[in-house]
Scaffold this motif. Structure first.
Motif, short mmCIF file in Angstrom:
data_model
loop_
_atom_site.label_atom_id
_atom_site.label_comp_id
_atom_site.label_asym_id
_atom_site.label_seq_id
_atom_site.Cartn_x
_atom_site.Cartn_y
_atom_site.Cartn_z
N ALA A 178 0.84 -1.20 0.00
CA ALA A 178 0.00 0.00 0.00
C ALA A 178 0.87 1.25 0.00
O ALA A 178 1.99 1.24 0.51
N VAL A 179 0.33 2.30 -0.55
CA VAL A 179 0.98 3.61 -0.47
C VAL A 179 0.67 4.15 0.92
O VAL A 179 -0.48 4.45 1.23
N ASP A 180 1.70 4.23 1.73
CA ASP A 180 1.49 4.59 3.13
C ASP A 180 1.72 6.07 3.38
O ASP A 180 1.90 6.85 2.43
N ALA A 181 1.72 6.46 4.63
CA ALA A 181 1.77 7.87 5.01
C ALA A 181 3.18 8.38 5.27
O ALA A 181 3.34 9.52 5.70
N LYS A 182 4.22 7.56 5.01
CA LYS A 182 5.57 8.09 5.15
C LYS A 182 5.71 9.33 4.27
O LYS A 182 5.03 9.44 3.24
N PRO A 183 6.57 10.27 4.63
CA PRO A 183 6.69 11.51 3.85
C PRO A 183 6.96 11.26 2.37
O PRO A 183 7.88 10.54 2.00
N LYS A 184 6.09 11.84 1.54
CA LYS A 184 6.19 11.76 0.08
C LYS A 184 5.70 13.08 -0.49
O LYS A 184 4.91 13.78 0.13
N ARG A 185 6.12 13.38 -1.69
CA ARG A 185 5.60 14.59 -2.35
C ARG A 185 4.14 14.43 -2.73
O ARG A 185 3.39 15.39 -2.75
N THR A 186 3.74 13.19 -3.03
CA THR A 186 2.38 12.91 -3.46
C THR A 186 2.07 11.44 -3.18
O THR A 186 2.98 10.62 -3.04
N LEU A 187 0.78 11.11 -3.11
CA LEU A 187 0.38 9.71 -2.99
C LEU A 187 0.25 9.05 -4.37
O LEU A 187 0.04 7.85 -4.47
N GLU A 188 0.36 9.86 -5.42
CA GLU A 188 0.31 9.34 -6.80
C GLU A 188 1.72 8.93 -7.21
O GLU A 188 2.38 9.61 -7.98
N LEU A 189 2.17 7.81 -6.70
CA LEU A 189 3.55 7.37 -6.91
C LEU A 189 3.78 6.81 -8.31
O LEU A 189 2.86 6.33 -8.96
N GLN A 190 5.06 6.85 -8.73
CA GLN A 190 5.44 6.35 -10.04
C GLN A 190 5.03 4.90 -10.24
O GLN A 190 4.58 4.52 -11.32
N ARG A 191 5.12 4.11 -9.19
CA ARG A 191 4.77 2.68 -9.34
C ARG A 191 3.30 2.51 -9.75
O ARG A 191 2.97 1.56 -10.46
N LEU A 192 2.42 3.42 -9.33
CA LEU A 192 1.01 3.33 -9.72
C LEU A 192 0.84 3.60 -11.22
O LEU A 192 0.10 2.89 -11.90
N ALA A 193 1.52 4.63 -11.72
CA ALA A 193 1.48 4.92 -13.16
C ALA A 193 2.09 3.77 -13.95
O ALA A 193 1.58 3.40 -15.02
N LYS B 284 1.00 -7.44 10.01
CA LYS B 284 2.44 -7.63 9.85
C LYS B 284 3.26 -6.46 10.37
O LYS B 284 4.34 -6.65 10.92
N TYR B 285 2.75 -5.24 10.22
CA TYR B 285 3.52 -4.04 10.55
C TYR B 285 2.79 -3.20 11.61
O TYR B 285 1.67 -2.73 11.36
N ARG B 286 3.45 -3.00 12.72
CA ARG B 286 2.89 -2.18 13.80
C ARG B 286 2.54 -0.78 13.30
O ARG B 286 1.50 -0.21 13.66
N GLN B 287 3.38 -0.21 12.46
CA GLN B 287 3.16 1.14 11.96
C GLN B 287 1.84 1.25 11.21
O GLN B 287 1.17 2.28 11.26
N TYR B 288 1.43 0.18 10.53
CA TYR B 288 0.17 0.19 9.79
C TYR B 288 -1.02 -0.03 10.72
O TYR B 288 -2.14 0.36 10.39
N ARG B 289 -0.78 -0.63 11.86
CA ARG B 289 -1.86 -0.72 12.87
C ARG B 289 -2.11 0.66 13.45
O ARG B 289 -3.24 1.03 13.74
N GLU B 290 -1.05 1.42 13.65
CA GLU B 290 -1.16 2.75 14.24
C GLU B 290 -1.68 3.79 13.25
O GLU B 290 -2.36 4.72 13.64
N ALA B 291 -1.33 3.64 11.98
CA ALA B 291 -1.77 4.58 10.93
C ALA B 291 -1.98 3.80 9.65
O ALA B 291 -1.03 3.50 8.93
N ARG B 292 -3.23 3.46 9.39
CA ARG B 292 -3.55 2.69 8.18
C ARG B 292 -3.14 3.46 6.93
O ARG B 292 -3.36 4.66 6.84
N PRO B 293 -2.54 2.80 5.95
CA PRO B 293 -2.13 3.50 4.73
C PRO B 293 -3.30 4.19 4.03
O PRO B 293 -4.35 3.57 3.82
N PRO B 294 -3.12 5.46 3.67
CA PRO B 294 -4.20 6.21 3.04
C PRO B 294 -4.26 6.07 1.52
O PRO B 294 -5.26 6.43 0.90
N GLY B 295 -3.18 5.57 0.91
CA GLY B 295 -3.11 5.55 -0.55
C GLY B 295 -3.62 4.26 -1.16
O GLY B 295 -4.22 3.41 -0.50
N GLU B 296 -3.33 4.15 -2.43
CA GLU B 296 -3.75 2.97 -3.20
C GLU B 296 -3.09 1.70 -2.68
O GLU B 296 -2.01 1.74 -2.09
#
Length: 134
Positions: free
Chosen positions: A39-54, A105-117
């Motif tokens: 998933a596209v998670d909430a770690k710092p990014k310029r956008t949630l529209e990542l290159q891998r999605l395109a 699997k990931y504690r970080q995703y339990r604390e903040a569910r990924p907002p992206g695709e």
């Protein structure tokens, strides 16, 4: 191979850009049978529209490399490469299931569910190698 992949914490996702250039990034992922979710998670990014999605929209072929390396003990080295078509998950129920698997699997995703695709790779090919003691 499945046990090694399922337990691994990070993998490298390779896709092709719309112009055909290779694009590789490290990802967090969860394995569910022959499906891999990321998933596209909430770690710092310029956008949630990542290159891998395109990339996946333009060419669904993807490869995932999972490996283990130890500087001092090369008898424990291994890698597994998974290949198959990928897609952005559109079904809301499948998306929630994928996010549940990632959160388990990931504690970080339990604390903040990924907002992206959410991406899914339908693994059609498993290849791997391991040193003698791996």
């Amino acid at each position: 191979m499945r046990e090694l992949v399922a337990a691994a914490r990070v993998a490298r996702l390779a896709t092709l850009t719309p112009s055909g250039r290779l694009h590789a990034v490290p990802i967090c992922f969860a394995l569910d049978g022959d499906l891999v979710y990321s998933a596209v998670d909430a770690k710092p990014k310029r956008t949630l529209e990542l290159q891998r999605l395109a990339n996946v929209a333009a060419n669904p072929e993807a490869a995932l490399l999972v490996d283990h390396y130890e500087d001092e003990d090369w008898t424990r080295l291994w890698w597994v490469r998974l290949r198959g078509p990928s897609r952005t998950v559109a079904d809301p129920a499948e998306r929630e299931r994928a996010l549940d698997l990632l959160a388990a699997k990931y504690r970080q995703y339990r604390e903040a569910r990924p907002p992206g695709e959410v991406l899914a790779i339908a693994v059609a090919e498993w290849r791997g190698w391991a040193a003698a003691d791996a």
